[in-house]
Design an enzyme around this catalytic site. Structure first.
Site, mmCIF file in Angstrom:
data_model
loop_
_atom_site.group_PDB
_atom_site.id
_atom_site.type_symbol
_atom_site.label_atom_id
_atom_site.label_comp_id
_atom_site.label_asym_id
_atom_site.label_seq_id
_atom_site.Cartn_x
_atom_site.Cartn_y
_atom_site.Cartn_z
ATOM 1 N N SER A 73 -9.467 0.314 7.894
ATOM 2 C CA SER A 73 -8.910 0.371 6.537
ATOM 3 C C SER A 73 -8.376 -0.954 6.026
ATOM 4 C CB SER A 73 -7.809 1.428 6.463
ATOM 5 O OG SER A 73 -8.360 2.716 6.604
ATOM 6 N N SER A 116 -8.962 2.424 3.694
ATOM 7 C CA SER A 116 -8.057 3.076 2.756
ATOM 8 C C SER A 116 -7.128 2.123 2.015
ATOM 9 C CB SER A 116 -7.212 4.125 3.502
ATOM 10 O OG SER A 116 -6.446 3.533 4.527
ATOM 11 N N LYS A 167 0.850 -1.189 0.000
ATOM 12 C CA LYS A 167 0.000 0.000 0.000
ATOM 13 C C LYS A 167 0.891 1.246 0.000
ATOM 14 C CE LYS A 167 -3.609 2.038 2.991
ATOM 15 N NZ LYS A 167 -4.435 1.759 4.209
#
Length: 490
Positions: free
Chosen positions: A180, A156, A80
């Protein structure tokens, strides 16, 4: 391009199975990397989940220090674009402000990931600074759900959620400051564990004392892959402020046994928040399955002052994100967030929270303590709380009310709306307790829906053990055995 496997064969392998084939000499890490890169090229035009593929590491998986003797033996992995840093690599955090930002050192966890034998082949998408729960800004990128590209992935950990669901990689990196990991796992049909505080290090740039709520993890499609990731990557770096959890046996061994009869509380009426009826029905289905597996299941609500807990959580988010933005601006010699480079709500959060006093942070910490003790008392009577992963169904792409491109003038109202959608994930971060999203449900519009199991502090293994029992009961067929429409094998 000649690939090592057909796409259907590739999609049938989890990370553990791919690693076993490497150890048997049937395939090489370079062949795995090439297949994953080809998979990304195949599906990403529809998904926009990839920020960058590291072609040099695809060509030479040992280039950045991946240990092929690690448990994952060279399985490809996307990081990520937020959180752990990779020396010499860009980390742009979903933000126009941070374009061109290049890390000068590996973080501690990046080293653990490579030691585990995961080959970090690229970056996956995330909303700006990870503040909101969808990577949905047309000026940066719009990450779409592989089950139906008209819907968001959530976030996220947006890109990782889409890439694992679409079969590009069987495992990828995720982080969780309020859901997230679990929200995109729930909306993309993956397994997502937010571990207890004190499992994965965020060194050297922070600690569990300074970070407070954010934690690291991964998305997978099998419980054993998640268990292996935790076993291989857990542990504190030198200089941690607090002890790190240990386990008497590896989770990869623990999950081979069913747990004993558990006391499981079905729950969704948390203070001002209630789940939509269709999602409550999915929770009830999960409860009935657990009853058939021999567990005691009934409705119960944790005795928590939810309004006070969410107020403390809101204060934490506002002040943490304000300081995060301030630190990034200092790097660039800026006094305030530029309107053309920082999204509207993030600018408002900075303005609202940058002047917070020590007294306000102390009140927040006292709120954390009270809520943590309340959850702790509840877990004296119950082993697991089972909730929907969200209170509302997955939104369509372009639903802006919960995004940081929203034009809501009130920061507090924006956060209140956020909690109305994501009611059941953030308090796990506040209390430092584990939460696991399992792809057991389905929404009316056909997207997957996660059921969340929450445990007491340090009971990550119990949640994985329960999930493994469910996985066996389902004959390994999470998501009712379905695959998304956008998939490498489609």
């Amino acid at each position: 391009m000649n690939l090592a496997m057909s796409w259907d064969e590739w999609a049938r392998h989890d990370a553990t199975a791919l690693a076993e084939r490497v150890r048997k000499g049937e395939v090489t890490p370079a062949e795995l990397a090439a297949q994953a890169a080809a998979g990304a090229a195949k599906v990403d035009p529809a998904l926009s989940a990839v920020v960058e593929v590291f072609q040099d590491v695809v060509a030479d998986p040992l280039k950045d220090g991946m240990d092929p003797a690690g448990v994952f033996a060279g399985v490809p992995y996307f990081m990520k674009d937020l959180g752990p840093t990779l020396k010499g690599r860009l980390q742009e955090m979903g933000s126009k402000l941070m374009r061109g930002n290049r890390a000068t050192a590996d973080s501690f966890l990046a080293g653990r990931i490579r030691k585990a034998g995961l080959n970090i082949i690229g970056r996956s998408t995330t909303p700006e600074f990870g503040t909101c729960s969808s990577a949905d800004n047309p000026e940066v990128y719009v990450t779409r759900n592989p089950w139906n590209t008209g819907y968001t992935t959530g976030g996220s950990s947006a890109g990782s959620g889409a890439l694992v669901a679409a079969g590009v990689t069987p495992i990828s990196h995720a982080t969780d400051g309020g859901g997230s990991i679990r929200i995109p796992a729930g909306w993309n049909g993956n397994i997502g564990l937010k571990p207890s505080r004190g499992v994965f290090s965020v060194a050297p740039y922070g600690s569990d004392l300074t970070g407070v709520v954010s934690i690291q993890g991964c998305h997978t499609r099998t419980v054993r892959d998640t268990a292996a990731f935790v076993d291989a990557c857990r542990g504190g770096a030198p200089g941690e402020f607090m002890p790190y959890w240990t386990t008497p046996e590896p989770y990869t061994q623990l999950i081979k046994r069913d747990p004993g009869k558990l006391r499981i509380a079905l729950s969704h009426e948390w203070g001002d928040y209630r789940a939509a009826p269709e999602l409550v029905a999915e929770l009830e289905k999960a409860g009935r399955l657990l009853e058939r597996l021999g567990h005691h299941v009934e409705w119960a609500v944790p005795r928590v002052d939810f309004r006070a807990a969410f107020a403390a959580q809101t204060a934490c988010y506002i002040t943490n994100f304000a300081q995060t933005i301030a630190a990034l601006m200092r790097q660039k010699g800026l006094e305030k967030p530029p309107a053309e480079l920082v999204e509207r709500m993030n600018r408002r959060i900075w303005e609202f929270g940058i002047g917070a006093s020590y007294s306000e942070r102390t009140a927040m910490q006292l709120g954390f303590n009270t809520a943590s003790r309340e959850f702790g008392a509840f877990f004296e009577e119950w082993d697991v709380i089972l909730t929907p992963i969200t209170a509302k169904p997955t939104p369509t792409v372009g639903t802006t009310e919960y995004l940081t491109i929203a034009d809501n003038p009130s920061v507090l109202d924006w956060f209140a709306n956020l909690w109305g959608i994501f009611a059941y994930t953030p308090l796990c971060n506040l209390a430092g307790i584990p939460g696991l999203s399992m792809p057991m449900g389905e929404q009316a519009h056909g997207l997957p829906f996660g059921i969340q199991a929450i445990g007491a502090q340090g009971q990550d293994g119990l949640l994985l053990q329960l999930a493994a029992q469910i996985e066996r009961a389902l004959d390994g067929k999470w998501n009712h055995g379905r695959r998304p429409g956008v998939h490498v094998a489609a």
